[in-house]
Write a protein that holds these residues in place. Sequence first.
Motif, short mmCIF file in Angstrom:
data_model
loop_
_atom_site.label_atom_id
_atom_site.label_comp_id
_atom_site.label_asym_id
_atom_site.label_seq_id
_atom_site.Cartn_x
_atom_site.Cartn_y
_atom_site.Cartn_z
N GLY A 93 -35.05 21.04 -2.93
CA GLY A 93 -33.61 21.29 -2.73
C GLY A 93 -32.71 20.54 -3.67
N ARG A 94 -31.53 20.18 -3.17
CA ARG A 94 -30.54 19.43 -3.95
C ARG A 94 -30.29 18.05 -3.34
NH1 ARG A 94 -31.29 23.70 -5.68
NH2 ARG A 94 -30.06 25.06 -7.03
N ASP A 95 -30.46 17.97 -2.02
CA ASP A 95 -30.11 16.74 -1.29
C ASP A 95 -31.24 16.29 -0.37
OD1 ASP A 95 -30.00 18.87 0.47
OD2 ASP A 95 -28.28 18.08 1.57
N MET A 96 -32.48 16.67 -0.72
CA MET A 96 -33.61 16.33 0.14
C MET A 96 -33.80 14.80 0.19
SD MET A 96 -34.73 19.25 1.25
CE MET A 96 -33.00 19.54 1.35
N ARG A 101 -22.83 27.03 -11.90
CA ARG A 101 -23.47 26.64 -10.63
C ARG A 101 -23.79 25.14 -10.63
NH1 ARG A 101 -28.31 28.44 -7.56
NH2 ARG A 101 -28.70 30.23 -8.89
N ALA A 126 -22.50 26.38 0.27
CA ALA A 126 -23.13 25.05 0.30
C ALA A 126 -22.14 23.91 0.04
CB ALA A 126 -24.28 24.99 -0.71
N ARG A 144 -23.43 22.69 5.97
CA ARG A 144 -24.59 21.85 5.69
C ARG A 144 -25.09 21.19 6.98
NH1 ARG A 144 -25.08 21.76 0.32
NH2 ARG A 144 -26.86 20.39 0.57
N ASP A 146 -22.44 22.41 -7.98
CA ASP A 146 -23.38 21.64 -7.16
C ASP A 146 -23.22 20.13 -7.40
OD1 ASP A 146 -24.38 23.98 -6.13
OD2 ASP A 146 -26.27 23.96 -7.25
N ARG A 167 -19.31 18.73 -6.09
CA ARG A 167 -18.79 18.89 -4.74
C ARG A 167 -18.83 17.54 -4.01
NH1 ARG A 167 -24.17 22.29 -3.08
NH2 ARG A 167 -25.49 20.50 -2.62
N SER A 204 -24.24 28.86 -3.34
CA SER A 204 -23.63 27.61 -3.77
C SER A 204 -22.17 27.52 -3.33
CB SER A 204 -23.81 27.40 -5.28
OG SER A 204 -22.80 28.03 -6.02
N TYR A 247 -29.61 28.28 2.42
CA TYR A 247 -28.24 28.52 1.95
C TYR A 247 -28.08 29.96 1.47
CZ TYR A 247 -27.51 23.59 2.58
OH TYR A 247 -27.40 22.36 3.16
N ARG A 248 -29.12 30.47 0.81
CA ARG A 248 -29.09 31.86 0.36
C ARG A 248 -29.01 32.81 1.57
NH1 ARG A 248 -31.11 32.89 -5.05
NH2 ARG A 248 -31.32 30.91 -6.13
N SER A 289 -35.34 24.67 0.89
CA SER A 289 -34.03 24.56 1.56
C SER A 289 -32.99 25.49 0.95
CB SER A 289 -33.53 23.11 1.54
OG SER A 289 -33.37 22.67 0.21
N GLY A 290 -33.14 25.80 -0.36
CA GLY A 290 -32.20 26.71 -0.99
C GLY A 290 -32.19 28.06 -0.31
O1 C5P Z 1 -32.46 26.26 -5.03
P1 C5P Z 1 -31.68 27.53 -4.90
O2 C5P Z 1 -31.27 28.13 -6.21
O3 C5P Z 1 -32.36 28.52 -4.01
O4 C5P Z 1 -30.34 27.11 -4.14
C1 C5P Z 1 -29.22 27.97 -4.07
C2 C5P Z 1 -27.97 27.15 -3.87
O5 C5P Z 1 -28.01 26.54 -2.58
C3 C5P Z 1 -27.79 25.99 -4.84
O6 C5P Z 1 -27.10 26.35 -6.02
C4 C5P Z 1 -27.02 24.97 -4.03
O7 C5P Z 1 -25.63 25.18 -4.13
C5 C5P Z 1 -27.42 25.25 -2.60
N1 C5P Z 1 -28.37 24.26 -2.10
C6 C5P Z 1 -27.85 23.09 -1.59
N2 C5P Z 1 -28.67 22.16 -1.04
C7 C5P Z 1 -30.00 22.36 -1.00
C8 C5P Z 1 -30.56 23.54 -1.56
C9 C5P Z 1 -29.71 24.47 -2.11
O8 C5P Z 1 -26.65 22.87 -1.62
N3 C5P Z 1 -30.77 21.45 -0.45
#
Ligand code: C5P
Length: 223
Positions: free
Chosen positions: A130-133, A181, A104, A110, A185, A188, A101, A38-39, A34-35
């Motif tokens: 991810g971060r919020d899976m 970062r 995000a 989102r 993350d 927020r 980020s 956002y990238r 999922s990152g």
């Molecule tokens: O995991 P990765 O480093 O590729 O994610 C990049 C940025 O995307 C994270 O620092 C975060 O801010 C955001 N992200 C997010 N929710 C996710 C995956 C990534 O907010 N599920």
Amino acid sequence: NLPTVITVDGPGGSGKGTVTQMLAKKLGFHLLDSGALYRLTALAAVRQGVSLEDEATLIGVAASLDVAFEPTPPGEPAKVILAGEDVTSEIRTETCGDNASRVAVMQPVRDALLQRQRDFRKAPGLVADGRDMGTVVFPDAPVKIFLTASAEERARRRFSQLKDAGVDVNIDALLEEIRVRDERDMNRSAAPLKPADDAQVIDSTGLSIEEVLDRCMAAAGQA
Ligand code: C5P
């Protein structure tokens, strides 16, 4: 009956990327990075000359991302194609991660990516990185893992990854970027990085990738 999902959330450098690829390969499951979405949103915005503060326009950029994840041999990262162009390595830079980020933190951005992520849930199952899976995207996932490691360890791992890739970096600068970062993350208001109430927390500090994989397999009840 929806296909099963194993969610793996945690900060960058916790080993998530590698471990989720290995888990998906081992189980024969699909993988959601999922990152990368956002990238890609950040990259597409920069390319289109859209300011990373222009929320209204960023929503459209996220909603209309023309992205394809092209399968590579199992266990290898998928090729990421944006509007027909291979951006696999371009989205991996620290700048792109930092920009990701920033976009995000915006709840409507989102929201624009939510259904796209849920669409990855297909038989025989999904590993979602991810971060919020576990907290937002797949709250009903039967297996939730939260993978962490100390900031120092994550900086060291990132340093050797970059060094192997021939990128010259300073480890102190890297540690500082990681802290900034993480801070953004975790603090927020939109889907902050935190373990789901029903997540199993695995600290990978000092563990080899095989040991982390074993613990994840045990958490998934497959070991
Ligand atoms: O995991 P990765 O480093 O590729 O994610 C990049 C940025 O995307 C994270 O620092 C975060 O801010 C955001 N992200 C997010 N929710 C996710 C995956 C990534 O907010 N599920």
